[in-house]
Design an enzyme around this catalytic site. Structure first.
Site, PDB file in Angstrom:
ATOM      1  N   TYR A 154       0.837  -1.207   0.000  1.00 18.80           N
ATOM      2  CA  TYR A 154       0.000   0.000   0.000  1.00 18.80           C
ATOM      3  C   TYR A 154       0.870   1.254   0.000  1.00 18.80           C
ATOM      4  CZ  TYR A 154      -3.554   3.312   1.732  1.00 18.80           C
ATOM      5  OH  TYR A 154      -4.405   4.377   1.888  1.00 18.80           O
ATOM      6  N   LYS A 158       0.996   4.025  -2.954  1.00 22.33           N
ATOM      7  CA  LYS A 158       0.539   5.391  -2.679  1.00 22.33           C
ATOM      8  C   LYS A 158       1.651   6.412  -2.928  1.00 22.33           C
ATOM      9  CE  LYS A 158      -3.673   4.330  -1.827  1.00 22.33           C
ATOM     10  NZ  LYS A 158      -4.741   4.704  -2.783  1.00 22.33           N
ATOM     11  N   THR A 189     -13.858   4.982   7.684  1.00 20.53           N
ATOM     12  CA  THR A 189     -14.485   4.325   6.537  1.00 20.53           C
ATOM     13  C   THR A 189     -14.528   2.821   6.811  1.00 20.53           C
ATOM     14  OG1 THR A 189     -12.457   3.855   5.289  1.00 20.53           O
ATOM     15  CG2 THR A 189     -13.424   6.046   5.015  1.00 20.53           C
TER      16      THR A 189
END
Length: 261
Positions: A154, A158, A189
């Site tokens: 990740y 990113k 979220t």
């Protein structure tokens, strides 16, 4: 180069929940018509149905060029144009660097990075031909600051999205197309649904940023588009951290290493 969202047409990927849903709602509140896309067709439909007649839904897997092409065709058929594209899909593989397998790396890269690449191939020709529009890429503070060692695929993707966005700004802005890079820190979220765990992950070492609600991030994105701002941060403390990192990378890393349990 800034765009008026009233009557604009926005395409948002990963808009069935979280930041994507909040951004779709924020765009619609400003009068934009929104193509709400998500891997989960039911979630996309639920969000589109809540946009007071301004939304249309489509299932979309960003690892599929054909799916993105179908979304473009839907937007042009239904609304006649595309003014804004928000690339917002992201997944995580979490664990020690030595425990995350190659296929997990490949999956994260395919979604988080190549998903944006595919979107560019599909939508940029439309924006460039009309000489106007805006692109928003969702990256992360983990793409700006060196704290995400528990989620390396990740973090790497990113960082790549940040670099890609910076380069796109240099290329697209002189051609009338704006670029924003959203770098959220903690946001409430359901991204945990998109996390795969390997081994025994260690807690990330880095600054403690406040967790914000997704709706406020949606408003941040909508304002950033209308104001043609590049870097959109959900935690203003991230800007100070980024300045410290840029001033002396070795000192910054040494501080984090010293503080690591």
């Amino acid at each position: 180069m800034s765009i008026d969202l009233h009557d604009a047409v926005a395409v948002v990927t990963g808009a069935g929940s979280g930041i994507g849903r909040a951004a779709a709602r924020a765009f619609a509140r400003r009068g934009a018509r929104v193509v709400v896309t998500d891997l989960d067709a039911e979630r996309a439909r639920a969000v589109a149905d809540g946009l007071d007649g301004l939304g249309v839904a489509a299932a979309c897997d960003v690892t599929s060029l054909d799916d993105l092409q179908a979304v473009k065709d839907l937007a042009l058929k239904r609304f006649g144009r595309i003014d804004l594209v928000m690339n917002n899909v992201g997944i995580l593989a979490v664990g020690p660097a030595e425990a995350i397998p190659l296929d997990a790396w490949q999956r994260v890269i395919d979604v988080n990075l190549l998903g944006v690449v595919r979107s560019n191939l599909v939508f940029l020709p439309v924006l460039l031909e009309q000489g106007a529009g805006h692109v928003v890429n969702t990256a992360s503070t983990a793409g700006l600051l060196p704290y995400g060692f528990d989620r390396l695929p990740y973090t790497a993707t990113k960082h790549a999205v940040v670099g890609l966005s910076e380069a796109l700004a240099l290329y697209l802005r002189p051609r009338g197309v704006g670029v924003s890079c959203l770098c959220p820190a903690g946001v409430a979220t359901n991204i945990v649904e998109q996390i795969t765990f390997y081994g025994q992950p260690a807690p990330p070492q880095g600054p403690a940023f406040p967790v914000v609600d997704a709706e406020s991030v949606g408003e941040l994105v909508a304002d950033g588009v209308t104001e043609n701002r590049f870097l959109l941060l959900t935690a203003q403390g991230a800007a100070a951290e980024l300045r410290d990192l840029g001033a002396d990378v070795d000192r910054y890393l040494s501080r984090l290493i010293k503080d690591t349990p």
